[in-house]
Write a protein that holds these residues in place. Structure first.
Motif, PDB file in Angstrom:
ATOM      1  N   VAL A 264     -20.452   5.190  -0.249  1.00  0.00           N
ATOM      2  CA  VAL A 264     -20.219   4.164   0.780  1.00  0.00           C
ATOM      3  C   VAL A 264     -19.194   3.149   0.262  1.00  0.00           C
ATOM      4  CG1 VAL A 264     -21.299   2.343   2.169  1.00  0.00           C
ATOM      5  CG2 VAL A 264     -22.517   4.497   1.761  1.00  0.00           C
ATOM      6  N   THR A 265     -19.359   2.754  -1.006  1.00  0.00           N
ATOM      7  CA  THR A 265     -18.398   1.824  -1.617  1.00  0.00           C
ATOM      8  C   THR A 265     -16.996   2.443  -1.602  1.00  0.00           C
ATOM      9  OG1 THR A 265     -20.196   1.140  -3.086  1.00  0.00           O
ATOM     10  CG2 THR A 265     -17.982   0.406  -3.678  1.00  0.00           C
ATOM     11  N   ALA A 266     -16.923   3.719  -1.976  1.00  0.00           N
ATOM     12  CA  ALA A 266     -15.616   4.409  -2.027  1.00  0.00           C
ATOM     13  C   ALA A 266     -14.977   4.448  -0.635  1.00  0.00           C
ATOM     14  CB  ALA A 266     -15.788   5.821  -2.573  1.00  0.00           C
ATOM     15  N   GLN A 267     -15.797   4.683   0.373  1.00  0.00           N
ATOM     16  CA  GLN A 267     -15.291   4.741   1.759  1.00  0.00           C
ATOM     17  C   GLN A 267     -14.720   3.375   2.171  1.00  0.00           C
ATOM     18  OE1 GLN A 267     -18.369   5.827   4.531  1.00  0.00           O
ATOM     19  NE2 GLN A 267     -16.911   6.352   6.157  1.00  0.00           N
ATOM     20  N   LEU A 268     -15.429   2.324   1.779  1.00  0.00           N
ATOM     21  CA  LEU A 268     -14.961   0.971   2.140  1.00  0.00           C
ATOM     22  C   LEU A 268     -13.703   0.589   1.350  1.00  0.00           C
ATOM     23  CD1 LEU A 268     -18.423  -0.733   2.577  1.00  0.00           C
ATOM     24  CD2 LEU A 268     -16.644  -0.544   4.346  1.00  0.00           C
ATOM     25  N   ILE A 269     -13.626   1.009   0.091  1.00  0.00           N
ATOM     26  CA  ILE A 269     -12.420   0.730  -0.706  1.00  0.00           C
ATOM     27  C   ILE A 269     -11.215   1.396  -0.030  1.00  0.00           C
ATOM     28  CG2 ILE A 269     -11.238   1.243  -2.909  1.00  0.00           C
ATOM     29  CD1 ILE A 269     -13.936   0.814  -4.327  1.00  0.00           C
ATOM     30  N   GLN A 270     -11.440   2.627   0.403  1.00  0.00           N
ATOM     31  CA  GLN A 270     -10.343   3.348   1.056  1.00  0.00           C
ATOM     32  C   GLN A 270      -9.928   2.653   2.361  1.00  0.00           C
ATOM     33  OE1 GLN A 270     -11.169   7.352   2.173  1.00  0.00           O
ATOM     34  NE2 GLN A 270      -9.025   7.986   1.911  1.00  0.00           N
ATOM     35  N   ALA A 271     -10.920   2.247   3.147  1.00  0.00           N
ATOM     36  CA  ALA A 271     -10.639   1.549   4.414  1.00  0.00           C
ATOM     37  C   ALA A 271      -9.908   0.235   4.138  1.00  0.00           C
ATOM     38  CB  ALA A 271     -11.935   1.280   5.164  1.00  0.00           C
ATOM     39  N   PHE A 272     -10.289  -0.426   3.059  1.00  0.00           N
ATOM     40  CA  PHE A 272      -9.645  -1.696   2.702  1.00  0.00           C
ATOM     41  C   PHE A 272      -8.170  -1.457   2.384  1.00  0.00           C
ATOM     42  CE2 PHE A 272      -8.611  -5.478   0.325  1.00  0.00           C
ATOM     43  CZ  PHE A 272      -9.399  -6.463   0.887  1.00  0.00           C
ATOM     44  N   HIS A 273      -7.878  -0.435   1.574  1.00  0.00           N
ATOM     45  CA  HIS A 273      -6.484  -0.127   1.225  1.00  0.00           C
ATOM     46  C   HIS A 273      -5.667   0.229   2.461  1.00  0.00           C
ATOM     47  CE1 HIS A 273      -7.406   0.691  -3.287  1.00  0.00           C
ATOM     48  NE2 HIS A 273      -7.427  -0.572  -2.956  1.00  0.00           N
ATOM     49  N   THR A 274      -6.278   0.982   3.363  1.00  0.00           N
ATOM     50  CA  THR A 274      -5.575   1.367   4.598  1.00  0.00           C
ATOM     51  C   THR A 274      -5.278   0.117   5.428  1.00  0.00           C
ATOM     52  OG1 THR A 274      -6.802   3.424   4.568  1.00  0.00           O
ATOM     53  CG2 THR A 274      -5.719   2.876   6.632  1.00  0.00           C
ATOM     54  N   SER A 275      -6.259  -0.783   5.537  1.00  0.00           N
ATOM     55  CA  SER A 275      -6.058  -1.990   6.358  1.00  0.00           C
ATOM     56  C   SER A 275      -4.973  -2.873   5.740  1.00  0.00           C
ATOM     57  CB  SER A 275      -7.364  -2.767   6.506  1.00  0.00           C
ATOM     58  OG  SER A 275      -7.701  -3.451   5.322  1.00  0.00           O
ATOM     59  N   LYS A 276      -4.908  -2.883   4.420  1.00  0.00           N
ATOM     60  CA  LYS A 276      -3.874  -3.661   3.723  1.00  0.00           C
ATOM     61  C   LYS A 276      -2.498  -3.118   4.079  1.00  0.00           C
ATOM     62  CE  LYS A 276      -4.098  -3.637  -0.823  1.00  0.00           C
ATOM     63  NZ  LYS A 276      -4.633  -3.593  -2.201  1.00  0.00           N
ATOM     64  N   ARG A 277      -2.394  -1.777   4.027  1.00  0.00           N
ATOM     65  CA  ARG A 277      -1.092  -1.154   4.346  1.00  0.00           C
ATOM     66  C   ARG A 277      -0.691  -1.479   5.785  1.00  0.00           C
ATOM     67  NH1 ARG A 277      -2.827   3.030   0.998  1.00  0.00           N
ATOM     68  NH2 ARG A 277      -3.743   4.180   2.726  1.00  0.00           N
ATOM     69  N   HIS A 278      -1.656  -1.411   6.715  1.00  0.00           N
ATOM     70  CA  HIS A 278      -1.351  -1.694   8.123  1.00  0.00           C
ATOM     71  C   HIS A 278      -0.879  -3.133   8.301  1.00  0.00           C
ATOM     72  CE1 HIS A 278      -4.002   1.807   9.718  1.00  0.00           C
ATOM     73  NE2 HIS A 278      -2.799   2.190   9.337  1.00  0.00           N
ATOM     74  N   LEU A 279      -1.609  -4.064   7.690  1.00  0.00           N
ATOM     75  CA  LEU A 279      -1.258  -5.482   7.873  1.00  0.00           C
ATOM     76  C   LEU A 279       0.102  -5.792   7.240  1.00  0.00           C
ATOM     77  CD1 LEU A 279      -4.629  -7.362   7.410  1.00  0.00           C
ATOM     78  CD2 LEU A 279      -3.350  -7.016   9.487  1.00  0.00           C
ATOM     79  N   ILE A 280       0.423  -5.117   6.140  1.00  0.00           N
ATOM     80  CA  ILE A 280       1.709  -5.361   5.480  1.00  0.00           C
ATOM     81  C   ILE A 280       2.843  -4.868   6.369  1.00  0.00           C
ATOM     82  CG2 ILE A 280       3.163  -4.666   3.505  1.00  0.00           C
ATOM     83  CD1 ILE A 280       0.428  -4.502   1.924  1.00  0.00           C
ATOM     84  N   GLN A 281       2.581  -3.744   7.076  1.00  0.00           N
ATOM     85  CA  GLN A 281       3.641  -3.133   7.898  1.00  0.00           C
ATOM     86  C   GLN A 281       3.847  -3.859   9.233  1.00  0.00           C
ATOM     87  OE1 GLN A 281       2.208   0.839   7.983  1.00  0.00           O
ATOM     88  NE2 GLN A 281       2.872   1.248   5.871  1.00  0.00           N
ATOM     89  N   GLU A 282       2.886  -4.712   9.621  1.00  0.00           N
ATOM     90  CA  GLU A 282       2.980  -5.367  10.939  1.00  0.00           C
ATOM     91  C   GLU A 282       4.225  -6.228  11.079  1.00  0.00           C
ATOM     92  OE1 GLU A 282      -0.560  -7.589  11.769  1.00  0.00           O
ATOM     93  OE2 GLU A 282      -1.650  -5.767  12.287  1.00  0.00           O
TER      94      GLU A 282
END
Ligand code: PMP
Length: 282
Positions: A264-282
């Motif tokens: 579950v932690t690993a899944q959230l870490i991955q989601a966090f990295h993805t959200s970071k990439r999205h927000l950076i690209q906005e």
């Protein structure tokens, strides 16, 4: 990289930036702060950080400039230092008086200080940490992001002596937070975290992780967690702006998930990295 700090309207080398000995921040820790992560030159979740700054200012009765001015300051800090990734530190105090007095002797101009420094954590390798339970000795307004951090520092020192990375604080057995992070627990597929009351700082990373977990259709509960429950937890992790999501391998003598990062932690870490990439690209 240039390393200039901002102090009351000036851009200076850190070694040249001086604050009065009569500053209420120096004498009484009468101030507030924020720590804002920057990825690829973009401050992450800046509005949430500035809204919390405003809440802290309101709670201590400090009149601050409009939030847009801090937004510009953070942008300028990144530009001036040509920073790509790092942590912005922004501090406001009640300012310098003519002498030491518990209550200001005259209307004061707040002191505003900002700097940026590199991260010291590798996100690509989430290192599980060891934490130690300790009685929470801090004051009862931990919801304010105050520069009065003596309790937090004493707890960190005690923790270092026990060769642990962070304390897991509790009041009479009820878990609050860390000295500089929030905690999450995974129990039978449910994500649990202590409620954002006056006993903890409502971390921006905590808020974001709850949001991500809800997007992943996880069952999230902001609910009291007790030391007695720890044995029954499947996974534990901590969150903060400087550490993002960090798995907890061990609390005192209890080892979680064989000391490895749980699913579950690993899944959230991955989601966090993805959200970071999205927000950076906005
Ligand atoms: N609690 C405390 C006591 C903290 O000092 C911090 C870090 N500033 C946090 C929680 C985590 O907050 P954030 O996610 O906003 O960094």
């Amino acid at each position: 990289m240039a390393n200039l700090v901002y102090l009351n309207g000036d851009w200076l080398a850190a070694s040249s930036a001086k604050v009065s000995v009569n500053d209420r921040g120096f004498l009484f820790a009468d101030g507030i702060y924020e720590v804002i992560p920057v990825y690829q030159r973009r401050p992450f979740l800046l509005n949430l950080h500035l809204e919390r700054l405003q809440r802290s200012a309101q709670a201590i009765g400090l009149a601050i400039a409009p939030l847009a001015s801090y937004q510009s300051l953070v942008t300028e800090l990144i530009d001036v230092n040509d920073s790509v990734d790092g942590l912005v530190y922004l501090q406001l105090t009640f300012g310098a008086d003519s002498h030491r007095n518990h209550l200001p002797s005259q209307p004061l101009t707040p002191t505003c200080y900002a700097s940026i420094s590199p991260f010291n954590v590798r996100w690509d390798i989430p290192t599980p940490v060891k934490v130690a339970t300790m009685e929470d000795i801090r004051w009862l307004r931990c919801d304010i992001k105050s520069t009065s951090l003596l309790g937090n520092v004493m707890l960190k020192r005690a923790c270092q002596q026990q060769h642990a990375d962070e304390p897991l604080l509790h009041r009479n057995g009820r878990i609050t937070e860390g000295a500089s992070c929030n905690y999450f627990f995974v129990k039978q597929g449910r994500l649990l975290t202590p409620p954002a009351d006056h006993l903890i700082l409502a971390g921006i990373t905590r808020t974001w992780v709850i949001e991500l977990a809800q997007q992943l259709a996880m069952d999230v509960s902001e609910t009291p967690v007790f030391l007695d429950d720890l044995m029954t937890m499947d996974e534990v992790f901590l969150t903060s702006s400087s550490r993002e999501i960090q798995p907890v391998a061990q609390i005192d003598d209890i080892i979680f998930h064989q000391g490895q990062c749980g699913p579950v932690t690993a899944q959230l870490i991955q989601a966090f990295h993805t959200s970071k990439r999205h927000l950076i690209q906005e």
